[in-house]
Design a protein around this motif. Structure first.
Motif, PDB file in Angstrom:
ATOM      1  N   PRO A  81      17.938  -4.689   0.507  1.00  0.00           N
ATOM      2  CA  PRO A  81      18.756  -5.411   0.782  1.00  0.00           C
ATOM      3  C   PRO A  81      17.924  -7.076   1.852  1.00  0.00           C
ATOM      4  N   ASP A  82      16.596  -6.627   1.808  1.00  0.00           N
ATOM      5  CA  ASP A  82      15.998  -8.108   1.976  1.00  0.00           C
ATOM      6  C   ASP A  82      15.253  -8.553   1.313  1.00  0.00           C
ATOM      7  N   GLY A  83      14.772  -8.045  -0.270  1.00  0.00           N
ATOM      8  CA  GLY A  83      14.429  -8.101  -1.608  1.00  0.00           C
ATOM      9  C   GLY A  83      13.507  -7.615  -2.182  1.00  0.00           C
ATOM     10  N   ARG A  84      13.094  -6.771  -1.178  1.00  0.00           N
ATOM     11  CA  ARG A  84      11.959  -6.076  -1.272  1.00  0.00           C
ATOM     12  C   ARG A  84      12.407  -4.432  -2.169  1.00  0.00           C
ATOM     13  N   TYR A  85      11.151  -4.267  -2.094  1.00  0.00           N
ATOM     14  CA  TYR A  85      11.399  -3.050  -2.985  1.00  0.00           C
ATOM     15  C   TYR A  85      10.641  -1.722  -2.711  1.00  0.00           C
ATOM     16  N   ALA A 125      -3.233   2.432  -8.771  1.00  0.00           N
ATOM     17  CA  ALA A 125      -1.500   1.897  -9.912  1.00  0.00           C
ATOM     18  C   ALA A 125      -0.236   1.245  -8.150  1.00  0.00           C
ATOM     19  N   LEU A 126      -1.207   2.099  -6.905  1.00  0.00           N
ATOM     20  CA  LEU A 126       0.264   1.606  -6.256  1.00  0.00           C
ATOM     21  C   LEU A 126      -0.475   0.297  -6.230  1.00  0.00           C
ATOM     22  N   ALA A 127      -1.816  -0.178  -5.665  1.00  0.00           N
ATOM     23  CA  ALA A 127      -2.013  -1.789  -5.682  1.00  0.00           C
ATOM     24  C   ALA A 127      -2.162  -2.733  -6.378  1.00  0.00           C
ATOM     25  N   GLU A 128      -1.924  -2.130  -7.927  1.00  0.00           N
ATOM     26  CA  GLU A 128      -1.209  -3.398  -9.188  1.00  0.00           C
ATOM     27  C   GLU A 128       0.135  -3.383  -9.602  1.00  0.00           C
ATOM     28  N   VAL A 129       0.916  -2.181  -8.764  1.00  0.00           N
ATOM     29  CA  VAL A 129       2.568  -3.054  -8.878  1.00  0.00           C
ATOM     30  C   VAL A 129       2.795  -3.332  -7.089  1.00  0.00           C
ATOM     31  N   ALA A 130       1.906  -3.508  -6.164  1.00  0.00           N
ATOM     32  CA  ALA A 130       1.905  -4.193  -5.186  1.00  0.00           C
ATOM     33  C   ALA A 130       1.553  -5.845  -5.160  1.00  0.00           C
ATOM     34  N   ARG A 131       1.070  -6.149  -6.837  1.00  0.00           N
ATOM     35  CA  ARG A 131       0.586  -6.976  -7.812  1.00  0.00           C
ATOM     36  C   ARG A 131       1.701  -7.824  -8.053  1.00  0.00           C
ATOM     37  N   ILE A 142       7.016  -5.924  -2.938  1.00  0.00           N
ATOM     38  CA  ILE A 142       7.200  -4.548  -2.421  1.00  0.00           C
ATOM     39  C   ILE A 142       7.133  -4.471  -0.911  1.00  0.00           C
ATOM     40  N   ASP A 143       7.579  -3.737  -0.084  1.00  0.00           N
ATOM     41  CA  ASP A 143       7.736  -3.398   1.105  1.00  0.00           C
ATOM     42  C   ASP A 143       6.412  -2.752   1.789  1.00  0.00           C
ATOM     43  N   HIS A 144       5.670  -2.871   2.117  1.00  0.00           N
ATOM     44  CA  HIS A 144       4.568  -1.873   2.558  1.00  0.00           C
ATOM     45  C   HIS A 144       4.812  -0.872   3.133  1.00  0.00           C
ATOM     46  N   ASP A 145       5.761  -0.973   4.234  1.00  0.00           N
ATOM     47  CA  ASP A 145       6.004  -0.043   5.289  1.00  0.00           C
ATOM     48  C   ASP A 145       6.943   0.864   4.169  1.00  0.00           C
ATOM     49  N   ARG A 146       7.311   0.854   3.351  1.00  0.00           N
ATOM     50  CA  ARG A 146       8.505   1.875   2.416  1.00  0.00           C
ATOM     51  C   ARG A 146       7.562   2.540   1.354  1.00  0.00           C
ATOM     52  N   VAL A 147       6.608   2.466   1.259  1.00  0.00           N
ATOM     53  CA  VAL A 147       5.474   3.595   0.380  1.00  0.00           C
ATOM     54  C   VAL A 147       5.250   4.847   0.366  1.00  0.00           C
ATOM     55  N   ARG A 188      -6.273  -5.556   2.620  1.00  0.00           N
ATOM     56  CA  ARG A 188      -7.027  -4.893   2.024  1.00  0.00           C
ATOM     57  C   ARG A 188      -5.534  -4.811   1.137  1.00  0.00           C
ATOM     58  N   GLY A 189      -4.944  -5.873   0.579  1.00  0.00           N
ATOM     59  CA  GLY A 189      -3.821  -5.952  -0.456  1.00  0.00           C
ATOM     60  C   GLY A 189      -2.332  -5.454   0.559  1.00  0.00           C
ATOM     61  N   ASP A 190      -2.275  -5.161   1.446  1.00  0.00           N
ATOM     62  CA  ASP A 190      -1.340  -5.109   2.399  1.00  0.00           C
ATOM     63  C   ASP A 190      -1.152  -6.079   3.920  1.00  0.00           C
ATOM     64  N   PRO A 191       0.087  -6.633   3.771  1.00  0.00           N
ATOM     65  CA  PRO A 191      -0.547  -7.809   4.409  1.00  0.00           C
ATOM     66  C   PRO A 191       0.225  -7.187   6.129  1.00  0.00           C
ATOM     67  N   ALA A 192       0.744  -6.542   5.752  1.00  0.00           N
ATOM     68  CA  ALA A 192       1.652  -5.312   7.346  1.00  0.00           C
ATOM     69  C   ALA A 192       0.126  -5.351   8.254  1.00  0.00           C
ATOM     70  N   THR A 193      -0.992  -4.869   7.594  1.00  0.00           N
ATOM     71  CA  THR A 193      -1.559  -4.488   8.344  1.00  0.00           C
ATOM     72  C   THR A 193      -2.495  -5.252   8.929  1.00  0.00           C
TER      73      THR A 193
END
Length: 436
Positions: free
Chosen positions: A111-115, A186-192, A196-201, A417-422
């Motif tokens: 719902p927030d537009g992220r995956y 692979a995870l980093a490439e998809v995040a680019r 994505i919601d980095h809190d739901r990986v 390191r690619g994760d803005p939330a932390t």
């Protein structure tokens, strides 16, 4: 099938609003400025991997943006949506190896537009397609599925848990337990490519992929909302009936990591005793988890893969899981510096084969306990402590810091390191008393 223990869902602390960069700047004691489109574009290019952190810092500095404002921009900015549907990517590593990655992107995000993200690792001799459909079946709505192909490891890249005889690896393993391995790349490439919601990986794996899920999940526990290994163990050397103490020490990293693992009690390939012993050690550590033992189940657990009540239970459980990016307590056990960080706590210097460090926040005081660690970095955020007030850090009764803290570009550059939330704009780099 009966659970040994169950894990309650984690609730997230409130996230930043659309005024995030201004609110964060105020919390860090800085007057907010007009970030403007230039600042947002720099944040977007950093998230997409088009800029390195030091390059982004120079651009933000030239635009008159402060470290705290830049951090707010990183957390608010989203990368543009790439192609939906089924996509195939190709990755290369620093060792002249390459691999294919299958990516399924649903037509609708959360719902927030992220995956959300579910990263699934296949078994020995298999390929990405083997559990691709299964992963889509268990993934919550609005979740991208990533299925990389593993590649055989050369001797110099072999993992520490693989036994050798006469220079030959026994019970080989193809998933590298390193930040530069194909799974995390692979995870980093998809995040680019996707917002994505980095809190739901979520990290998952079957058989050899389950070994990969255990080892990558525990080494990089601060990166995941949950880990779900199936029909697997934690160390390949334990196939020889020898407990692998370094791998087992990593179980302590599951303190803030929800776990749901499944094993058939008639598994002749990877005996169920491995999962039973893992569950027992987690229970002894006081770490909540879910372990489902399938009565009469073999190695492949066909009914579970096709979709049964256990599959539905797992899917429902996964939908409830979300990482807490700034928990009040963190414990980190590391075998090497590559996996020394968990969210806001980072081991910088190890003094032995295994090092452990724990940190807990009590008001404005951070208490550390260390063993086999001589240096660390604390990344601080308003969600953790009041950064406008003095902060005190103690380790085993020794005061390491007492006084004000301030945002710096170095902290932001080193913490991202690619994760803005932390990521963080404030850091404390500390030498620890040598207590072993």
């Amino acid at each position: 099938m009966a659970p040994i223990a169950s894990t309650p869902s984690r609730s997230l602390k409130p996230t930043l609003s659309t005024l995030g960069f201004a609110l964060l700047a105020l919390a860090l004691g800085a007057a907010p400025a007009q970030a403007g489109p230039k600042g947002q574009e720099v944040a977007r290019e950093l998230l997409q991997g088009k800029l390195k952190a030091d390059q982004a810092v120079k651009s933000w500095q030239a635009a008159g943006i402060s470290p705290s404002e830049a951090l707010g921009l990183l957390r608010e900015t989203r990368v543009p949506m790439s192609q939906a549907g089924d996509v195939e990517l190709e990755l290369a590593d620093a060792h002249e190896r390459s691999t294919k990655v299958l990516v399924h992107v649903p037509s609708e995000a959360r719902p927030d537009g992220r995956y959300g993200v579910l990263l699934i690792l296949h078994g020995l001799g298999g390929h990405a397609g083997h559990f691709y459909s299964f992963a889509q079946r268990i993934a919550p709505a609005g979740t991208i599925v990533i299925a990389p192909n593993a590649q055989r490891l050369t001797p110099e890249l072999e993992n520490v848990d693989v036994p050798k005889l006469g220079g030959l690896s026994l019970f080989p393993h193809w998933w590298r337990y390193h930040s530069e391995g194909f799974a995390l790349k692979a995870l980093a490439e998809v995040a680019r490519r996707y917002p994505i919601d980095h809190d739901r990986v979520v990290l998952s794996g079957y058989s050899m992929g389950g070994y990969g899920a255990w080892n990558l999940g525990l080494r990089f526990s601060g990166r995941f909302a949950a880990v779900t290994p199936f029909s697997s163990g934690i160390a390949r050397s334990e196939m020889l009936l020898q407990r692998h103490a370094p791998s087992r020490a990593l179980l302590a990293n599951a303190q803030n990591l929800p776990l749901f693992f499944v094993h058939g009690n008639q598994d002749r390939t990877v005996p169920v005793r491995f999962s039973r012993s893992i569950s027992a050690e987690l229970e002894a550590l006081g770490i909540e988890h879910v372990f489902k033992e399938v009565e009469g189940g073999g190695h492949m657990l066909g009914s579970f893969l096709r979709g049964d009540t256990l599959t539905e239970e797992l899917s429902t459980w996964l939908a409830k899981q979300a990482r807490t990016p700034w928990p009040q307590e963190v414990r980190r056990t590391a075998l090497e510096q590559d996996h020394g960080r968990d969210r806001w706590l980072q081991i910088d210097a190890l003094e032995g084969e295994v090092g452990s460090l724990s940190a807990s926040v009590q008001g404005q005081t951070i208490q550390l306990r260390a063993q086999g660690v001589s240096g660390c970095t604390l990344y601080l955020d308003p969600q953790l402590v009041d950064l406008s007030a003095p902060v005190r850090v103690e380790c085993d009764g020794v005061v390491l810091h007492e006084g004000p803290v301030k945002p710096t570009w170095g902290a932001l550059s080193r913490s991202f390191r690619g994760d803005p939330a932390t990521a963080a704009a404030v850091e404390l780099r500390l030498e620890l008393p040598r207590v072993f």
